[in-house]
Write an enzyme that holds these catalytic residues in place. Sequence first.
Site, short mmCIF file in Angstrom:
data_model
loop_
_atom_site.label_atom_id
_atom_site.label_comp_id
_atom_site.label_asym_id
_atom_site.label_seq_id
_atom_site.Cartn_x
_atom_site.Cartn_y
_atom_site.Cartn_z
N TYR A 1 -4.55 -34.32 12.94
CA TYR A 1 -3.36 -33.46 13.46
C TYR A 1 -2.72 -33.18 12.66
O TYR A 1 -2.70 -31.62 12.00
CB TYR A 1 -2.49 -34.71 14.48
N SER B 1 3.06 -26.62 14.18
CA SER B 1 3.49 -27.55 14.45
C SER B 1 4.83 -27.91 13.21
O SER B 1 4.99 -27.69 12.17
CB SER B 1 3.13 -28.91 14.59
P1 NAP Z 1 -0.91 -30.74 26.36
O1 NAP Z 1 0.33 -30.41 27.41
O2 NAP Z 1 -1.29 -31.63 25.89
O3 NAP Z 1 -1.80 -29.16 26.62
C1 NAP Z 1 -3.04 -29.56 25.16
C2 NAP Z 1 -3.38 -27.95 26.26
O4 NAP Z 1 -4.30 -27.84 25.37
C3 NAP Z 1 -3.99 -28.50 27.39
O5 NAP Z 1 -3.58 -27.63 28.50
C4 NAP Z 1 -5.44 -28.86 27.51
O6 NAP Z 1 -6.47 -28.55 28.75
C5 NAP Z 1 -5.54 -28.13 26.65
N1 NAP Z 1 -7.05 -28.09 25.49
C6 NAP Z 1 -7.17 -29.50 24.72
N2 NAP Z 1 -8.47 -29.73 24.97
C7 NAP Z 1 -9.17 -28.41 25.25
C8 NAP Z 1 -10.33 -28.07 25.61
N3 NAP Z 1 -11.57 -28.82 24.86
N4 NAP Z 1 -10.91 -26.78 26.07
C9 NAP Z 1 -9.74 -26.61 26.28
N5 NAP Z 1 -8.55 -26.52 26.69
C10 NAP Z 1 -7.90 -27.53 25.91
O7 NAP Z 1 0.45 -31.00 24.61
P2 NAP Z 1 1.12 -29.58 24.44
O8 NAP Z 1 2.30 -30.10 23.98
O9 NAP Z 1 1.69 -28.45 25.50
O10 NAP Z 1 0.15 -28.65 23.37
C11 NAP Z 1 -0.19 -27.13 22.98
C12 NAP Z 1 0.06 -26.75 21.34
O11 NAP Z 1 1.45 -27.38 21.20
C13 NAP Z 1 -0.58 -28.03 20.83
O12 NAP Z 1 -1.46 -26.78 20.07
C14 NAP Z 1 0.12 -28.79 20.15
O13 NAP Z 1 -0.99 -29.66 19.14
C15 NAP Z 1 1.36 -28.20 20.17
N6 NAP Z 1 2.30 -29.03 19.76
C16 NAP Z 1 2.69 -29.32 20.60
C17 NAP Z 1 4.25 -30.14 20.47
C18 NAP Z 1 5.05 -31.14 21.15
O14 NAP Z 1 5.94 -31.81 20.60
N7 NAP Z 1 4.19 -31.39 22.42
C19 NAP Z 1 4.38 -29.67 18.78
C20 NAP Z 1 4.32 -29.38 18.51
C21 NAP Z 1 3.14 -28.40 18.25
P3 NAP Z 1 -5.96 -30.63 29.42
O15 NAP Z 1 -4.52 -29.95 30.36
O16 NAP Z 1 -7.20 -29.94 30.50
O17 NAP Z 1 -6.39 -31.04 28.32
#
Ligand code: NAP
Length: 256
Positions: free
Chosen positions: A161, A148
């Site tokens: 986080y 991130s």
């Molecule tokens: P998201 O849409 O909330 O996706 C998170 C994913 O992780 C979903 O598929 C979720 O499944 C899964 N997950 C959460 N808890 C889980 C568990 N216990 N077992 C299995 N799967 C689980 O958010 P995202 O933005 O795509 O996040 C993906 C990654 O990118 C994360 O590591 C996040 O920290 C990172 N990131 C995101 C951003 C941003 O701006 N969006 C920025 C920097 C880094 P469910 O749908 O079932 O909850």
Amino acid sequence: MSDLSAFSLAGKRILVTGANTGIGQGIAVAAARAGAAIVAVGRSSMDETANQVEAAAGGAAFSPVMCDLADHKAAQEMLDAAWISGGPIDGLVNNAGIIRRADAVDFPETDWDEVVDLNLKTTFFLSQAFARHVVAAGRPCRIVNIASVLSFQGGIRVASYTASKHGVLGLTRLLACEWAAKGINVNAIAPGYIVTNNTTALRQDEERSASILSRIPAGRWGEPGDIGDAAVFLLAPASRYMHGATIPVDGGWLAR
Ligand code: NAP
């Protein structure tokens, strides 16, 4: 190697965690478009991702696997089973992650443990399970961790986080140092502000949302596909000499 095949994932099997939505979904679709077979792991239905993969890369192999990754032992067992039943895996994308928001003075222990357990502990132990298989099989492979911009910055109200994502950066470097000689490239992507469930609360806060947008040189929030295409590069032969890098894909956020 200088032709376009350096950017192809044809013949590769790529496991993406948290592939049902958001960035993981974007990575699964981009990797399938580049020729990979996808193992899509998570705790929710993968139907939407399966449909998107079929639309983007008709006929691409797609295997949904249900697993609650909060339990790192279950995550390791899932990987063992996926390897034994489906054959070798060429790339692991540690994408599943959660965020919890509260002022540091009030930050609850459960919000610390749940975030650090999934974002950092499971990332490590899943990588360990994967590395044991590839080393035993004598196969080269790739690991891509999703870090991130909060691997580099402090942020606000997201103590666990930020700690976990700084940890992912350090772990990426450590694993790269230990495993480069074993043929494993370990790198990470540091997404900026991407339109996913993770940022719903931020985007619903008009003031925060406008202030974030005004600071992004590219003038827009990122899309999951922006991260997907960067992941393809880190999974493909083109990045063969990269080890331990955490690459910002953030519209220029960290450049300011
Ligand atoms: P998201 O849409 O909330 O996706 C998170 C994913 O992780 C979903 O598929 C979720 O499944 C899964 N997950 C959460 N808890 C889980 C568990 N216990 N077992 C299995 N799967 C689980 O958010 P995202 O933005 O795509 O996040 C993906 C990654 O990118 C994360 O590591 C996040 O920290 C990172 N990131 C995101 C951003 C941003 O701006 N969006 C920025 C920097 C880094 P469910 O749908 O079932 O909850």
